[in-house]
Design a protein around this motif. Structure first.
Motif, mmCIF file in Angstrom:
data_model
loop_
_atom_site.group_PDB
_atom_site.id
_atom_site.type_symbol
_atom_site.label_atom_id
_atom_site.label_comp_id
_atom_site.label_asym_id
_atom_site.label_seq_id
_atom_site.Cartn_x
_atom_site.Cartn_y
_atom_site.Cartn_z
ATOM 1 N N ILE A 26 159.490 -17.924 -22.373
ATOM 2 C CA ILE A 26 158.329 -18.684 -21.926
ATOM 3 C C ILE A 26 157.081 -17.810 -21.885
ATOM 4 C CG2 ILE A 26 158.755 -18.318 -19.442
ATOM 5 C CD1 ILE A 26 157.390 -21.536 -21.037
ATOM 6 N N GLU A 27 157.261 -16.509 -21.587
ATOM 7 C CA GLU A 27 156.120 -15.602 -21.513
ATOM 8 C C GLU A 27 155.397 -15.493 -22.853
ATOM 9 O OE1 GLU A 27 157.060 -11.806 -19.784
ATOM 10 O OE2 GLU A 27 158.058 -12.700 -18.071
ATOM 11 N N THR A 29 154.467 -17.780 -24.685
ATOM 12 C CA THR A 29 153.494 -18.855 -24.846
ATOM 13 C C THR A 29 152.142 -18.500 -24.234
ATOM 14 O OG1 THR A 29 154.103 -19.982 -22.789
ATOM 15 C CG2 THR A 29 155.358 -20.551 -24.774
ATOM 16 N N PHE A 30 152.072 -17.396 -23.506
ATOM 17 C CA PHE A 30 150.815 -16.971 -22.887
ATOM 18 C C PHE A 30 150.050 -16.045 -23.832
ATOM 19 C CE2 PHE A 30 153.226 -18.448 -19.282
ATOM 20 C CZ PHE A 30 152.264 -19.028 -18.459
ATOM 21 N N PRO A 31 148.713 -15.988 -23.690
ATOM 22 C CA PRO A 31 147.893 -15.256 -24.670
ATOM 23 C C PRO A 31 147.941 -13.736 -24.583
ATOM 24 C CG PRO A 31 146.509 -16.201 -22.943
ATOM 25 C CD PRO A 31 147.903 -16.730 -22.724
ATOM 26 N N MET A 32 148.402 -13.181 -23.479
ATOM 27 C CA MET A 32 148.394 -11.727 -23.318
ATOM 28 C C MET A 32 149.813 -11.225 -23.083
ATOM 29 S SD MET A 32 145.134 -11.487 -20.715
ATOM 30 C CE MET A 32 145.019 -9.704 -20.665
ATOM 31 N N ILE A 167 150.367 -12.157 -13.545
ATOM 32 C CA ILE A 167 151.382 -11.150 -13.865
ATOM 33 C C ILE A 167 152.756 -11.784 -13.691
ATOM 34 C CG2 ILE A 167 152.302 -8.868 -13.274
ATOM 35 C CD1 ILE A 167 149.509 -8.332 -11.958
ATOM 36 N N SER A 168 153.604 -11.615 -14.686
ATOM 37 C CA SER A 168 154.941 -12.203 -14.641
ATOM 38 C C SER A 168 155.837 -11.471 -13.661
ATOM 39 C CB SER A 168 155.579 -12.161 -16.034
ATOM 40 O OG SER A 168 156.011 -10.840 -16.327
ATOM 41 N N THR A 172 154.359 -7.993 -16.379
ATOM 42 C CA THR A 172 153.547 -8.099 -17.594
ATOM 43 C C THR A 172 152.339 -8.984 -17.333
ATOM 44 O OG1 THR A 172 155.540 -7.913 -18.960
ATOM 45 C CG2 THR A 172 153.577 -8.769 -20.034
ATOM 46 N N VAL A 173 151.154 -8.501 -17.715
ATOM 47 C CA VAL A 173 149.946 -9.325 -17.612
ATOM 48 C C VAL A 173 150.007 -10.379 -18.715
ATOM 49 C CG1 VAL A 173 147.428 -9.382 -17.675
ATOM 50 C CG2 VAL A 173 148.592 -7.400 -16.704
#
Length: 196
Positions: A26-27, A29-32, A167-168, A172-173
């Motif tokens: 899922i992470e 799918t985020f831009p960073m 932040i996950s 992770t940012v």
């Protein structure tokens, strides 16, 4: 009927793979995707706070300093509003807020406690951090968040980023949001739900 076994195995493998990818990736799918370096700090109560200690919990972070006479005031007010939105969405237990001071020489735990009281911060879920050197926080902000945190020469003011960072649980940012004017609170809440 021999073809049933291989077909069943393929279907099972496909379902298994789909299940893993939807939860573990899922992470992506985020831009960073910036890994945060380990850090050592103390919060407003003088308690140690580290990256290792934050892992396992979604976190929002920003960079401020208490003698800031411009952007930090609305940023901290907006972080306080985010905290209220988290409570309304029953997400306060799932999310930690952290505000890194970029003026550790002046922002002692006592000063940060007083500062937090102006915003009615719930310190059970929001840490104001200090306890490192000026050089350490500058390098940390640059390397882990790709944002500046530098003192303005001949002044008591600092140059720093004005974003809120998601932040996950793995440290992770994943995303940054506008922190000063009109932060996208609903989008932030929805992003947290994606990670839960």
């Amino acid at each position: 009927m021999k073809w049933i076994k291989p077909a069943a195995l393929l279907i099972f493998a496909g379902l298994l793979f789909t299940g893993c990818s939807s939860s573990e990736n899922i992470e992506e799918t985020f831009p960073m995707s910036m890994e945060i370096e380990e850090f050592s700090a103390v919060n407003q109560d003088g308690e140690a706070v580290t990256l290792s200690g934050l892992k396992g919990r979604i976190t929002f972070a920003d960079f401020i300093f208490t003698s800031c006479d411009t952007v930090c005031l609305p940023m901290t007010a907006n972080m306080a509003h985010l905290q209220k939105k988290l409570k309304e969405a029953n997400l306060e237990e799932d999310v930690k807020l952290i505000s890194f001071s970029i003026d550790p020489e002046n922002d002692t735990p006592e000063v940060l406690t007083e500062y937090s009281q102006h915003y009615e911060a719930d310190l059970a879920h929001w840490d104001f951090l200090t306890g490192y050197t000026q050089e350490e926080i500058e390098l940390f902000a640059n390397r882990s968040f790709n944002t500046p945190a530098a003192k303005v020469e001949g002044s008591n003011q600092f140059v720093h980023g004005t974003s809120f960072y998601l932040i996950s649980e793995n440290g992770t940012v994943l995303k940054q949001y506008e922190g000063v004017s009109d932060p996208p609170f609903d989008e932030m809440i929805e992003d947290i739900k994606k990670l839960n």
